[in-house]
Motif scaffolding. Sequence first.
Motif, short mmCIF file in Angstrom:
data_model
loop_
_atom_site.label_atom_id
_atom_site.label_comp_id
_atom_site.label_asym_id
_atom_site.label_seq_id
_atom_site.Cartn_x
_atom_site.Cartn_y
_atom_site.Cartn_z
N GLY A 101 3.01 -4.86 -9.37
CA GLY A 101 1.67 -4.54 -8.90
C GLY A 101 0.70 -5.68 -9.11
N ASN A 102 1.15 -6.90 -8.87
CA ASN A 102 0.28 -8.07 -8.97
C ASN A 102 -1.01 -7.85 -8.18
N PRO A 103 -2.17 -8.23 -8.71
CA PRO A 103 -3.43 -7.92 -8.03
C PRO A 103 -3.57 -8.54 -6.64
N VAL A 104 -3.02 -9.75 -6.45
CA VAL A 104 -3.11 -10.37 -5.12
C VAL A 104 -2.25 -9.60 -4.12
N ALA A 105 -1.04 -9.22 -4.53
CA ALA A 105 -0.18 -8.43 -3.64
C ALA A 105 -0.79 -7.06 -3.37
N CYS A 106 -1.41 -6.47 -4.38
CA CYS A 106 -2.04 -5.16 -4.17
C CYS A 106 -3.20 -5.25 -3.19
N ALA A 107 -4.00 -6.29 -3.29
CA ALA A 107 -5.09 -6.47 -2.33
C ALA A 107 -4.54 -6.60 -0.92
N ALA A 108 -3.44 -7.35 -0.78
CA ALA A 108 -2.81 -7.47 0.54
C ALA A 108 -2.31 -6.13 1.04
N ALA A 109 -1.73 -5.33 0.14
CA ALA A 109 -1.19 -4.03 0.54
C ALA A 109 -2.28 -3.07 0.99
N VAL A 110 -3.40 -3.07 0.28
CA VAL A 110 -4.51 -2.20 0.70
C VAL A 110 -4.94 -2.56 2.12
N ALA A 111 -5.03 -3.86 2.40
CA ALA A 111 -5.42 -4.29 3.74
C ALA A 111 -4.35 -3.96 4.76
N ALA A 112 -3.10 -4.20 4.43
CA ALA A 112 -2.01 -3.94 5.37
C ALA A 112 -1.89 -2.46 5.70
N ILE A 113 -1.99 -1.61 4.69
CA ILE A 113 -1.91 -0.17 4.95
C ILE A 113 -3.04 0.28 5.85
N GLU A 114 -4.22 -0.29 5.64
CA GLU A 114 -5.36 0.03 6.53
C GLU A 114 -5.04 -0.36 7.97
N VAL A 115 -4.41 -1.52 8.16
CA VAL A 115 -4.02 -1.95 9.50
C VAL A 115 -2.99 -1.00 10.10
N PHE A 116 -1.97 -0.64 9.32
CA PHE A 116 -0.96 0.30 9.81
C PHE A 116 -1.59 1.61 10.28
N GLU A 117 -2.55 2.09 9.51
CA GLU A 117 -3.14 3.40 9.81
C GLU A 117 -4.14 3.36 10.96
N ASN A 118 -4.89 2.26 11.07
CA ASN A 118 -6.05 2.27 11.96
C ASN A 118 -5.93 1.40 13.20
N ASP A 119 -4.91 0.54 13.26
CA ASP A 119 -4.82 -0.40 14.38
C ASP A 119 -3.73 -0.05 15.38
N GLY A 120 -3.26 1.18 15.37
CA GLY A 120 -2.31 1.64 16.38
C GLY A 120 -0.91 1.07 16.26
N LEU A 121 -0.49 0.68 15.07
CA LEU A 121 0.80 0.04 14.94
C LEU A 121 1.97 1.02 15.05
N ILE A 122 1.76 2.27 14.70
CA ILE A 122 2.83 3.26 14.91
C ILE A 122 3.11 3.41 16.40
N GLU A 123 2.04 3.50 17.17
CA GLU A 123 2.21 3.59 18.63
C GLU A 123 2.80 2.30 19.19
N PRO B 57 -5.60 -2.66 -16.73
CA PRO B 57 -5.48 -2.17 -15.35
C PRO B 57 -6.62 -2.65 -14.47
N TYR B 58 -6.37 -2.57 -13.15
CA TYR B 58 -7.37 -2.97 -12.17
C TYR B 58 -7.28 -2.02 -10.97
N GLU B 59 -8.36 -2.02 -10.20
CA GLU B 59 -8.56 -0.99 -9.17
C GLU B 59 -7.55 -1.08 -8.04
N SER B 60 -7.15 -2.29 -7.62
CA SER B 60 -6.31 -2.40 -6.42
C SER B 60 -4.94 -1.77 -6.62
N TYR B 61 -4.37 -1.84 -7.83
CA TYR B 61 -3.10 -1.17 -8.11
C TYR B 61 -3.26 0.33 -7.89
N VAL B 62 -4.32 0.89 -8.46
CA VAL B 62 -4.57 2.33 -8.32
C VAL B 62 -4.79 2.69 -6.85
N ALA B 63 -5.49 1.83 -6.11
CA ALA B 63 -5.74 2.10 -4.69
C ALA B 63 -4.45 2.12 -3.88
#
Length: 450
Positions: free
Chosen positions: A327-349, A108-114
């Motif tokens: 849960g490939n590690p490269v895709a997981c790293a991308a997802a962590v970044a994308a979710i951060e963008v969704f939450e913090n960059d006003g994309l819902i609005e 296992p690796y951290e990004s999957y868990v994140a």
Amino acid sequence: MSNAAVITPVGGPSLPQERRLVTAIPGPRSQELLERKAAAVAAGVGHTAPIAAVAAGGGVILDADGNSLIDLGSGIAVTSVGNAHPKVVEAVQQQVAQFTHTCFMVSPYESYVAVAEALNRITPGAFAKKSALFNSGAEAVENAVKIARKYTRKQAVVAFDHGYHGRTNLTMALTAKAMPYKSGFGPFASEVYRAPMSYPFHDGLTGPEAAKRAIAMMTKQIGAENLAAIIIEPIQGEGGFIVPADGFLPALLDWCHANDVVFIADEVQTGFARTGAMFASEVFGIVPDLITTAKGIAGGLPLAAVTGRAEIMDAAHAGGLGGTYGGNPVACAAAVAAIEVFENDGLIERARAIGVILQERLHALQAADPRVGEVRGRGAMVAAEFVDPTTGEPDAALTSAIAKQCIAEGVVVLTCGTYGNVIRFLPPLSIGDDLLNEGLDVVASALAAH
């Protein structure tokens, strides 16, 4: 293409945000690739826009001939954060330099868990949740059904008219549309049943009335004692962006909970800010037992998930869930970044603001042209259904003609609907208002021309 390297554009937000046609579509370099595709790629793999994409970002796609097309499809709701978003690119580059694979089931690796932690936190429901990661929406749906069957010790599954859940054997059985998804590919998985969907434009029923009709079918033809789960898209995607009448989904959820049936929300297309909420379930005030996600989760990299009540998710025995690349590690790293963008960059609005423009422009077309039978959707997930104004019958020919003209004029639009008579609008949430309005101008012009 032998000479594709002549064009070496930088993708992402740095691309000029403009519609620009320097050749007819397809241009000669795109045509060369299409000819290679015809010779090398299986005929069953089709395409919508006859272009060879070489870069994309913001609200545009650049082809090998230098044409810049307005993107109103986001690769079918995938590049919601914007193509080649800088935070996603940086996360992917860092991860690729570290390692590309170990298999999470081996080491296992951290990004999957994140990613799992983030999904457990942002999906609806205040209860304890767990997640499992996979490669595609269809794979997530298959595993959600597996988990529900294991938890309930029942076998039957109900999907709904006009629903789309994937192209694997089980998900084809769940999908309602024969062509092009099912025809000739059977036999399909057993113990799959279909219930009537709430489709206000066509059935005229209130949400509670439509739910009563579906529940009666499930009770009489299957029996709650045999039913493991129902699976439903809160807003149907490929089926035509069908928005159920108010009260339909809550009534189904209440019935499921009263009868020990797992309620699975397929949010593969509706998830991650697309509908003006992080998940469409929130729009309808429901808290599913399990949610399947994919598409927008990782900024364009292949990743999917099942998230839900911990006691349901834990029903599967060790080794019962997984997959080599899940849960490939490269895709997981991308997802962590994308979710951060969704939450913090006003994309819902931003999705809500895009929705206002889409609804206003398309409702104006509807008021002026009776062939636009209905405009519907939520947030940046909006569609127009085209009909014969005299009979009200679906007009697939008009829909196809509009879409083809739009693409020829540099605007990528997607069709959908059980009857092929719906144009769906899924612009990246990074698109600018001017570009969005220009794309809708082209749609209006195409409608007027036919």
